[in-house]
Scaffold this active site. Structure first.
Site, PDB file in Angstrom:
ATOM      1  CG  ASP A 161      -0.103  -0.188   2.460  1.00 12.83           C
ATOM      2  OD1 ASP A 161       0.930  -0.829   2.456  1.00 12.83           O
ATOM      3  OD2 ASP A 161      -0.532   0.407   3.431  1.00 12.83           O
ATOM      4  CD  GLU A 162      -1.329   4.376   3.061  1.00 12.81           C
ATOM      5  OE1 GLU A 162      -1.852   5.501   3.227  1.00 12.81           O
ATOM      6  OE2 GLU A 162      -0.672   4.188   3.697  1.00 12.81           O
TER       7      GLU A 162
HETATM    8  C1  ACM Z   1      -3.730   1.308   4.524  1.00 10.14           C
HETATM    9  O1  ACM Z   1      -4.757   1.717   5.339  1.00 10.14           O
HETATM   10  N1  ACM Z   1      -2.904   1.939   4.305  1.00 10.14           N
HETATM   11  C2  ACM Z   1      -4.010  -0.094   3.867  1.00 10.14           C
END
Ligand code: ACM
Length: 349
Positions: A157-158
């Protein structure tokens, strides 16, 4: 999911959290073990991960990590309560602590240095360096050997510091590594940008990629932040928690249907629902209780009861009836005004 990385949660804390999950019929414990702010699991072939990456946390506290013996003890403890452990090693971003001993593998926006803030996205493993994959292989091999369940979560993620092509290439390499270690990969929904195996599972948290993921054959875990992120504030007055996905009161956590919530996603695409508890604002079990209760039981009912058997007016009365039991168990729960709690002291017979 419990984030033990933003603030380190000692072994006894984790066991007590698992007890409460089991009590509410949760059957999977997703253990978010690594972050920019801390690396929480001993890797014997890479001792510097915990030596350098284990002693930081949000706010500058002492941090900590689990030995492999402690990890196995918690896995057994969960198994005894019929709960599967899914460990997460978050990559290629959220890796500042992982990169402290390996600055030569850092392609993030700034050189790795102990980090105790709460920004996201800035760190990244270098996807073009072979040594990156040797490090990932060592970590995955040891985690796979310690974990009886079939899944390893690779985060994903991110990521703000890599190109699309770099990110996709990295996810596909890590998917190969996890597969060769005999496990199935899980990742946050961003991984759907890559070519995924039919055995891989994507975890939706923002919902914007769900339809595309399903078209590629992926199965989904649904964790929409606006409904089931247990670290969101209940309302504007809640001291703990964050509010980037809005406020989430009990009726929000209860009032959605996984089979219809996301366009292009049907019930057979969904393997389960999951309520993550991120720990930027959580320093102790009492704080974790406060954010998890009473939303955790709402998510459990979403997961176990078909839509036709769910009814908010009925649920909130049954939820209120749980409170005396929670008080006996020492659970610090939020007295949501949406729930018709009996006056304290009135129940208990
Ligand atoms: C997330 O909340 N960065 C998966």
């Amino acid at each position: 999911m419990l984030d033990v990385a933003r603030h380190f949660m000692p072994k006894e804390f984790v066991k007590k959290y698992i007890d409460l999950l089991a009590l509410h019929k949760m059957n999977t414990f997703h253990w978010h073990l690594t972050e920019d702010q801390g690396w929480r699991i001993e890797i014997r072939s890479r001792p510097r991960l915990t030596e350098m990456g284990g002693s930081t946390e949000v706010g500058g506290g002492p941090g900590g990590f689990y030995t492999q013996a402690e990890y196995s003890e918690i896995v057994r403890y969960a198994q005894e309560q019929y709960m599967m452990v899914v460990p997460e090693i978050d990559m290629p971003a959220h890796t500042n602590a992982m990169l402290l001993p390996y600055p030569e593998l850092s392609c993030g926006k700034r050189p790795p240095a102990p980090y105790t803030g709460t920004e996201v996205g800035f760190s990244a493993l270098c996807p073009e360096k072979e040594e990156t994959y040797r490090l990932v292989e060592d970590v995955v091999r040891e985690i796979a050997a310690l974990t009886p369940g079939p899944y390893i979560h690779m985060g994903g993620d991110e990521v703000e510091a890599l190109t699309h092509a770099q990110y996709v290439g990295f996810v596909e390499r890590v998917q190969d590594i996890i597969t060769r270690a005999g496990k199935r990969m899980v990742g946050w929904e961003e991984i759907t940008k890559a070519r995924l195996l039919p055995t891989t599972i994507a975890q939706q948290w923002k919902s914007d990629s769900a339809a595309a993921a399903v078209q590629h054959g992926a199965k989904l875990i649904l964790s929409p932040a606006s409904r089931v992120y247990l670290d969101m504030k209940y309302d504007a007055a809640t001291e703990l928690g964050l509010n980037w996905a809005g406020t989430v009161d009990v009726s929000d956590a209860y009032g959605w249907d996984p089979a219809t919530f996301m366009r292009g996603v049907s019930e057979t695409d969904v393997v389960g629902v999951e309520a993550p508890l991120w720990s930027e604002s959580i320093k102790n079990l009492s704080a974790a209780h406060y954010l998890a209760f009473p939303r955790l039981p709402a998510v459990a009912e979403i997961g176990w009861s078909p839509a036709a058997a769910r009814d908010w007016e009925n649920f909130r009365v049954r939820l209120a009836a749980q409170a005396p039991r929670w008080r006996i168990l020492g659970i610090n729960y939020y007295r949501s005004p949406q729930v018709p709690w009996a006056p304290e002291g009135a129940a208990g017979r």
